[in-house]
Design an enzyme around this catalytic site. Sequence first.
Site, PDB file in Angstrom:
ATOM      1  N   SER A   1       0.847  -1.195   0.000  1.00 52.71           N
ATOM      2  CA  SER A   1       0.000   0.000   0.000  1.00 52.71           C
ATOM      3  C   SER A   1       0.890   1.255   0.000  1.00 52.71           C
ATOM      4  CB  SER A   1      -0.936  -0.053   1.211  1.00 52.71           C
ATOM      5  OG  SER A   1      -1.944   0.914   1.123  1.00 52.71           O
TER       6      SER A   1
ATOM      7  N   ASP B   1      -9.556  -5.866  -4.128  1.00 51.30           N
ATOM      8  CA  ASP B   1      -9.065  -4.793  -3.250  1.00 51.30           C
ATOM      9  C   ASP B   1     -10.081  -3.661  -3.219  1.00 51.30           C
ATOM     10  OD1 ASP B   1      -7.642  -2.564  -2.123  1.00 51.30           O
ATOM     11  OD2 ASP B   1      -5.767  -3.565  -2.623  1.00 51.30           O
TER      12      ASP B   1
ATOM     13  N   HIS C   1      -8.056  -5.638   0.739  1.00 48.60           N
ATOM     14  CA  HIS C   1      -6.817  -4.859   0.788  1.00 48.60           C
ATOM     15  C   HIS C   1      -5.916  -5.286   1.943  1.00 48.60           C
ATOM     16  CE1 HIS C   1      -4.240  -1.363   0.090  1.00 48.60           C
ATOM     17  NE2 HIS C   1      -4.280  -1.116   1.394  1.00 48.60           N
TER      18      HIS C   1
END
Length: 276
Positions: free
Chosen positions: A149, A222, A250
């Site tokens: 991320s 996600d 995610h």
Amino acid sequence: MLLRFLVGLVLVYALVVSLAWGFQSRLLYLPHMGREHVGTPADLGLAWEPVTLSTEDGVGLDAWWIPADEPRGGLLFFHGNAGNISHRLASIRQFHRLGLSVLILDYRGYGRSEGSPSEAGTALDARAGWRWLMEAGHDPGEIVLFGRSLGAAVAAELASTLAGETSPAAVILESPFRSVPKLAQRLYPFLPARWLVRFDYDTEAYVTRIAAPLLVIHSREDEIIPFGEGLAVFSAAGEPKRLLEIRGGHNTGSLDSEPDYSAGIDAFLREEAGLR
């Protein structure tokens, strides 16, 4: 009445834009979602030691070193924008089972680290982690940079700067975004987000300068960073590169996708990075 209604809408919209501008740092960096440690690698039966890193601007960072029994290499772990290193125990175990010694750090302002987070600051934090590994005598050709991320942008930025010095064995980016302005515009199309954002984190540009083998990992499920963002990052990168499509959310994809997740990383490390 119609005029008053329209004026009211404009004022509300202006307020929303002002709040987005003023509070964007708090939207991007979420260290408050868990400053205290919830466990240590010892809870998983793993040997470990606490490490204090010192950045070039004098900030002390909290980190863990988790050595593998018979390491095939090392992994420098950059986590996402929320929580702290103790919330990544499951991922640490996955990499440990892959034979990788792990150095995971908390950015400035996160967990027990000093300071406040910033884009320039996370770059210095990443450098501090790399420098610690080098000073500890690790071969750069046996170190993997991993970021998830927000951490994917941090890892990619570090890899892009190292390309002119010495290259790591490989770079793994999980759930990356193209850049903060592009992601913000995609997530908030009703706002002029691209022009409001004060952050860059241009992962799409960073990967064009990465010399090491690259693995991009992303899930079509996600719910925070769309799969298309990771696909764009992958497309921008040069060879050698691989795309590992996983399933799950995610924050859970790496676990939801076992054993394919670890098998995909293992194959990449053996066949592209030369870590057997």
